[in-house]
Scaffold this active site. Structure first.
Site, PDB file in Angstrom:
ATOM      1  N   ASP A 126       0.692  -1.084   0.157  1.00 41.84           N
ATOM      2  CA  ASP A 126      -0.038   0.198  -0.399  1.00 41.84           C
ATOM      3  C   ASP A 126       0.902   1.182  -0.163  1.00 41.84           C
ATOM      4  OD1 ASP A 126      -2.355   1.747   0.104  1.00 41.84           O
ATOM      5  OD2 ASP A 126      -2.388   0.838   2.150  1.00 41.84           O
ATOM      6  N   GLU A 179      -1.733   6.143  -8.594  1.00 42.26           N
ATOM      7  CA  GLU A 179      -2.886   7.024  -8.307  1.00 42.26           C
ATOM      8  C   GLU A 179      -2.624   8.198  -9.320  1.00 42.26           C
ATOM      9  OE1 GLU A 179      -3.606   7.089  -4.088  1.00 42.26           O
ATOM     10  OE2 GLU A 179      -3.480   9.459  -3.957  1.00 42.26           O
ATOM     11  N   HIS A 187      -7.375   9.256   4.012  1.00 45.88           N
ATOM     12  CA  HIS A 187      -7.277   8.447   5.471  1.00 45.88           C
ATOM     13  C   HIS A 187      -7.537   8.486   6.683  1.00 45.88           C
ATOM     14  CE1 HIS A 187      -4.231   7.994   1.510  1.00 45.88           C
ATOM     15  NE2 HIS A 187      -5.194   6.426   2.194  1.00 45.88           N
ATOM     16  N   GLY A 188      -7.724   7.780   7.241  1.00 48.10           N
ATOM     17  CA  GLY A 188      -7.879   8.101   8.621  1.00 48.10           C
ATOM     18  C   GLY A 188      -9.204   8.551   9.259  1.00 48.10           C
ATOM     19  N   HIS A 228      -9.165   5.164  -2.489  1.00 47.94           N
ATOM     20  CA  HIS A 228      -8.748   5.145  -0.549  1.00 47.94           C
ATOM     21  C   HIS A 228     -10.015   5.603  -0.244  1.00 47.94           C
ATOM     22  CE1 HIS A 228      -4.553   3.820  -1.389  1.00 47.94           C
ATOM     23  NE2 HIS A 228      -5.353   3.574  -2.790  1.00 47.94           N
ATOM     24  N   GLY A 229      -8.562   5.354   1.241  1.00 50.29           N
ATOM     25  CA  GLY A 229      -9.681   6.341   2.354  1.00 50.29           C
ATOM     26  C   GLY A 229     -11.300   5.872   2.344  1.00 50.29           C
ATOM     27  N   ASN A 287      -9.984   0.569   0.130  1.00 48.47           N
ATOM     28  CA  ASN A 287      -8.844   0.449   0.495  1.00 48.47           C
ATOM     29  C   ASN A 287      -9.803   0.792   2.246  1.00 48.47           C
ATOM     30  OD1 ASN A 287      -7.170   0.102  -1.641  1.00 48.47           O
ATOM     31  ND2 ASN A 287      -5.953   1.173  -0.611  1.00 48.47           N
ATOM     32  N   ASP A 295      -9.045   0.079   6.530  1.00 42.36           N
ATOM     33  CA  ASP A 295      -8.066   0.312   7.294  1.00 42.36           C
ATOM     34  C   ASP A 295      -8.455   1.183   9.201  1.00 42.36           C
ATOM     35  OD1 ASP A 295      -5.552  -0.433   9.408  1.00 42.36           O
ATOM     36  OD2 ASP A 295      -4.266   1.124   7.894  1.00 42.36           O
ATOM     37  N   THR A 296      -9.446   1.961   8.630  1.00 46.54           N
ATOM     38  CA  THR A 296      -9.244   2.248  10.449  1.00 46.54           C
ATOM     39  C   THR A 296     -10.577   2.022  10.658  1.00 46.54           C
ATOM     40  OG1 THR A 296      -8.873   4.880   8.449  1.00 46.54           O
ATOM     41  CG2 THR A 296     -10.450   4.924  10.622  1.00 46.54           C
TER      42      THR A 296
END
Ligand code: G3H
Ligand code: 13P
Ligand code: ZN
Length: 349
Positions: free
Chosen positions: A83, A142, A189-190, A223-224, A266, A268-269
């Site tokens: 990533d 990207e 992100h986050g 993403h995000g 994607n 993650d958070t």
């Protein structure tokens, strides 16, 4: 099944009209949570590690945990993805270790913060594509830049400063030959993406639709894409956490993306939130506990639950048995003889 290329997973997802979650990991429990969710929902899956994850866990631990996952769940098509690779060297070292796909995030300079020029992005991405395809490894590029910096990737800001331009997306895909294309549509992100439920003024789903119209066969990547669910925020705050009110990307917007060419999503958070809430709960309710298994087991179960839900919502559930693994050596042959295309189909405006 051996570790397969993300390109194979995405080609199959395009045929089936669904999306595939790409879930970030840093340790054994996260890999276990994803694999159990994949088993329960019968899903193909992408597991990805960032540069931070590689540094935290060490490459060899990560790689061997992934091999264990492939061995324990032979029925699950599984790829191991880098990533946000920040340079040719980072991608090369991942490939030499055994990653089966890489992201070259050339939208930013190698510091992971400063936006790169279009030409710089094309140059480094093309170099990674040439190196990777020769070895049967697929590449995500990207174009446009995500917002936020809290996890070390992103140019800061709200995510609206460097949205993807559809014409540039076409030129980028043509000049680099990437297998998939991450687009910037207002996400970051986050946990802190939006200050209220996002509408079209901050989350530009119409850009996905416009890019998909121009590049109808290119696999798009969001993403995000954590949804930052309120119930997971609440558990953290109920047990002493201090999250400020926040909104993520609603699942129905991701599903709209999937109907318009998004094949890799994607996340993650959401996993981080699930894990943290479960651990906090044990610490508050059972302060006498000190065996890590007493809090890592519920943490793993909480992550598994949110991942299984996403697998169902993205549509990958039920598709694990649809196809057989193509070896990485055969992927290399496919790139060399042109059966795996790297020239995007482009539609007029
Ligand atoms: O790209 C962002 C992922 O959430 C990975 O984050 O760099 O903190 O591991 P990280
Ligand atoms: P989230 O922070 O929304 O989970 O995004 C993760 C991501 O895009 C990893 O590349
Ligand atoms: Zn990302």
């Amino acid at each position: 099944m051996p570790l397969v290329s993300t390109r194979q997973l995405l080609d199959e997802a395009a045929k089936g009209g669904y999306g595939v979650g790409a879930f970030n990991v840093n340790n054994m429990e996260q890999i276990q949570a994803i694999m159990e969710a994949a088993k329960d929902t019968n899903s193909p899956v992408i597991i990805q590690a960032s540069r931070g994850a590689r540094a935290y866990a060490q490459d060899n631990y990560l790689y061997h945990l992934m091999l264990a996952a492939a061995e324990l769940y032979p029925q699950i098509p599984l790829s191991m993805h880098l990533d946000h690779g920040n340079s040719f060297e980072t991608c090369k070292s991942a490939i030499e270790l055994g990653f089966t796909s890489v992201m070259m995030d050339g939208s930013l300079k190698p510091d992971g913060k400063t936006p790169a020029t279009f030409e710089e992005n094309v140059e480094v991405t093309k170099k990674v594509v040439d190196f990777s395809h020769e070895r049967g490894i697929s590449v995500e590029g990207e174009i446009g830049v995500l917002g936020g910096v809290e996890d070390g990737h992103g140019a800061g800001g709200t995510g609206l400063e460097h949205l993807t331009d559809p014409d540039q997306a076409v030129e980028f895909a043509e000049r680099t030959g990437v297998d998939s294309l991450a687009v910037a549509i207002g996400t970051s992100h986050g946990a802190y993406k939006f200050t209220k439920k996002p509408d079209g003024s901050v989350l530009k789903m119409e850009l996905v639709i416009a890019i998909h119209k121009r590049l109808p066969k290119t696999h798009l990547v969001m993403h995000g894409s954590s949804s930052v669910p309120k119930d997971l925020q609440d558990i953290i705050n109920q047990y002493g956490g201090k999250l400020k009110p926040t909104w993520g990307v609603p699942v129905e917007e991701i599903q709209l993306g999937i109907r318009n060419g998004v094949r890799k999503v994607n996340v993650d958070t959401d996993s981080r939130l699930a894990i943290t809430g479960a651990i906090r709960k044990v610490f508050v309710e059972q302060p006498e506990k000190f065996d890590p298994r007493d809090y890592l087991k519920p943490a793993r179960a909480a992550m598994q639950k949110v991942i299984a839900l996403r697998m169902t919502q993205f549509g990958q559930a039920g598709h694990a048995g649809d196809y057989k693994a193509i070896s990485i050596a055969d992927m290399a042959k496919g790139y060399a003889n042109g059966t795996l295309s790297t020239k995007p189909e482009v539609s007029a405006k």
